[in-house]
Design a protein around this motif. Structure first.
Motif, PDB file in Angstrom:
ATOM      1  N   LEU A  82       0.644  -1.309  -0.023  1.00 20.68           N
ATOM      2  CA  LEU A  82      -0.104  -0.148  -0.105  1.00 20.68           C
ATOM      3  C   LEU A  82       0.870   1.302   0.095  1.00 20.68           C
ATOM      4  N   ARG A  83       1.361   1.498  -1.089  1.00 23.48           N
ATOM      5  CA  ARG A  83       2.246   2.497  -1.378  1.00 23.48           C
ATOM      6  C   ARG A  83       1.979   3.480  -2.498  1.00 23.48           C
ATOM      7  N   ARG A  84       2.340   4.907  -2.423  1.00 21.15           N
ATOM      8  CA  ARG A  84       1.918   5.538  -3.428  1.00 21.15           C
ATOM      9  C   ARG A  84       2.407   5.148  -4.899  1.00 21.15           C
ATOM     10  N   ARG A  85       3.701   4.826  -4.978  1.00 21.02           N
ATOM     11  CA  ARG A  85       4.414   4.672  -5.848  1.00 21.02           C
ATOM     12  C   ARG A  85       4.024   3.315  -6.624  1.00 21.02           C
ATOM     13  N   ASP A  86       3.686   2.397  -6.161  1.00 17.63           N
ATOM     14  CA  ASP A  86       3.190   1.044  -6.554  1.00 17.63           C
ATOM     15  C   ASP A  86       1.677   1.290  -6.965  1.00 17.63           C
ATOM     16  N   GLU A  87       1.027   2.079  -6.294  1.00 20.06           N
ATOM     17  CA  GLU A  87      -0.310   2.227  -6.960  1.00 20.06           C
ATOM     18  C   GLU A  87      -0.393   3.126  -8.139  1.00 20.06           C
ATOM     19  N   LEU A  88       0.565   4.340  -8.092  1.00 23.23           N
ATOM     20  CA  LEU A  88       0.780   4.819  -9.382  1.00 23.23           C
ATOM     21  C   LEU A  88       1.284   4.079 -10.511  1.00 23.23           C
ATOM     22  N   MET A  89       1.973   3.069 -10.344  1.00 22.45           N
ATOM     23  CA  MET A  89       2.545   2.162 -11.382  1.00 22.45           C
ATOM     24  C   MET A  89       1.623   1.353 -11.872  1.00 22.45           C
ATOM     25  N   GLY A  90       0.532   1.172 -11.339  1.00 19.02           N
ATOM     26  CA  GLY A  90      -0.481   0.547 -11.515  1.00 19.02           C
ATOM     27  C   GLY A  90      -0.362  -1.150 -11.060  1.00 19.02           C
ATOM     28  N   LEU A  91      -0.234  -1.040  -9.695  1.00 22.20           N
ATOM     29  CA  LEU A  91       0.020  -2.428  -8.914  1.00 22.20           C
ATOM     30  C   LEU A  91      -0.930  -3.514  -9.541  1.00 22.20           C
ATOM     31  N   ASN A  92      -2.213  -3.080  -9.454  1.00 21.16           N
ATOM     32  CA  ASN A  92      -3.249  -4.131  -9.846  1.00 21.16           C
ATOM     33  C   ASN A  92      -2.784  -4.843 -11.446  1.00 21.16           C
ATOM     34  N   GLY A  93      -2.075  -4.009 -12.300  1.00 21.17           N
ATOM     35  CA  GLY A  93      -1.593  -4.724 -13.552  1.00 21.17           C
ATOM     36  C   GLY A  93      -0.586  -5.529 -13.245  1.00 21.17           C
ATOM     37  N   TYR A  94       0.170  -5.326 -12.407  1.00 17.12           N
ATOM     38  CA  TYR A  94       1.454  -6.240 -12.072  1.00 17.12           C
ATOM     39  C   TYR A  94       0.890  -7.549 -11.505  1.00 17.12           C
ATOM     40  N   MET A  95      -0.011  -7.408 -10.708  1.00 11.88           N
ATOM     41  CA  MET A  95      -0.421  -8.652  -9.903  1.00 11.88           C
ATOM     42  C   MET A  95      -1.380  -9.547 -10.971  1.00 11.88           C
ATOM     43  N   ALA A  96      -1.926  -8.778 -11.736  1.00 11.58           N
ATOM     44  CA  ALA A  96      -2.690  -9.393 -12.877  1.00 11.58           C
ATOM     45  C   ALA A  96      -1.846 -10.099 -13.745  1.00 11.58           C
ATOM     46  N   HIS A  97      -0.915  -9.657 -14.116  1.00 14.47           N
ATOM     47  CA  HIS A  97       0.262 -10.182 -14.766  1.00 14.47           C
ATOM     48  C   HIS A  97       0.781 -11.584 -14.086  1.00 14.47           C
ATOM     49  N   LEU A  98       1.172 -11.279 -12.929  1.00 14.22           N
ATOM     50  CA  LEU A  98       1.441 -12.567 -12.292  1.00 14.22           C
ATOM     51  C   LEU A  98       0.302 -13.600 -12.258  1.00 14.22           C
TER      52      LEU A  98
END
Length: 241
Positions: A82-98
């Motif tokens: 839960l960090r601003r950097r990860d959210e701005l990078m689109g963390l949901n997309g990275y986790m969907a990729h995984l």
């Protein structure tokens, strides 16, 4: 159990680390007469964009270089970062990729198994452990989506009401026994972990792709008394689709 203890307990014949940091790791281990890919989190890791990308890369590398090799996830995570950097990078997309990488591995014939040995919470668990063909937990592990005080703040339902509901239904309650009752976990392990892991992998390898692809969690939840109405609700929704 900590990471080193669980690695020693699960892989009696030893394991070889290819990457070993405080909060995540990967490598390969020998189980019986076969090699397996091991991917894990530790120290209640926060799964951020970088970590999700690393784990996805290991899964894809396994698909490319070691056809059919089993993949074992070992999990101790407090959820997504839960960090601003990860959210701005689109963390949901990275986790969907995984999650997509794990699904691709399944389609390519890799059996995938997860073991919760520490904590498993929310998004850090959904894209790994909950994507596996079979999910297990050690008896002293902890699985939860959200604790009750946080749930109360989000839903605006009074905490005492949620606590009362938690006594009636495992859906509101944390803990491996409740997730076992809901049908999510195949089993809770105690005793000889190495033997149980070998047996679980062997069991998956005897199944057809159709059998592996069938999601039996709802049925198990009904049989175990943890999700009494889920199956009926699904039927009604599908009936009106």
């Amino acid at each position: 159990m900590n990471r080193d203890q669980v690695l020693n307990a699960l892989f009696a014949d030893g394991w070889k680390a290819e990457y070993l940091e405080a909060d995540h790791f990967y490598g390969r281990a020998t189980i019986g007469n076969q090699e397996v890919t091991v991917i894990g989190t530790s120290e209640k890791a926060e799964v951020g964009a970088d970590m999700a990308l690393t784990m996805a890369r290991v899964v894809i590398q396994t698909i490319k270089e070691r056809a059919g090799e089993p993949i074992v996830f070992l999990l101790d995570t407090q959820g997504q970062r839960l960090r601003r950097r990860d959210e701005l990078m689109g963390l949901n997309g990275y986790m969907a990729h995984l999650a997509k990488a794990v699904e691709l591995a399944r389609q390519r014939g890799h059996v995938i198994l997860s073991v919760v040995y520490g904590e498993a919470v929310s998004g850090g668990y959904i894209s790994t452990g909950m994507m596996a063909d079979a999910c297990y937990a050690l008896a002293d592990a902890e699985i939860k989506v959200m604790n009750l005080p946080a749930m109360s703040r989000i839903t605006k339902i009074p905490l005492d009401q949620l606590e009362a509901l938690a006594k009636q239904s495992p859906v509101f309650s944390p803990g491996v026994e409740n997730y076992l009752r809901m049908g999510h976990l195949d089993a809770v392990w105690q005793g000889d972990y190495a033997e149980q892991l070998a047996a679980a992998i062997k069991n998956l390898q005897t199944k057809t792709s159709a059998e592996i692809g069938k999601d039996s969690r709802i049925q198990r939840g009904v049989e175990r008394g943890g999700r009494r109405t889920a199956g009926e609700v699904i039927k009604r929704v599908l009936g009106h689709a």
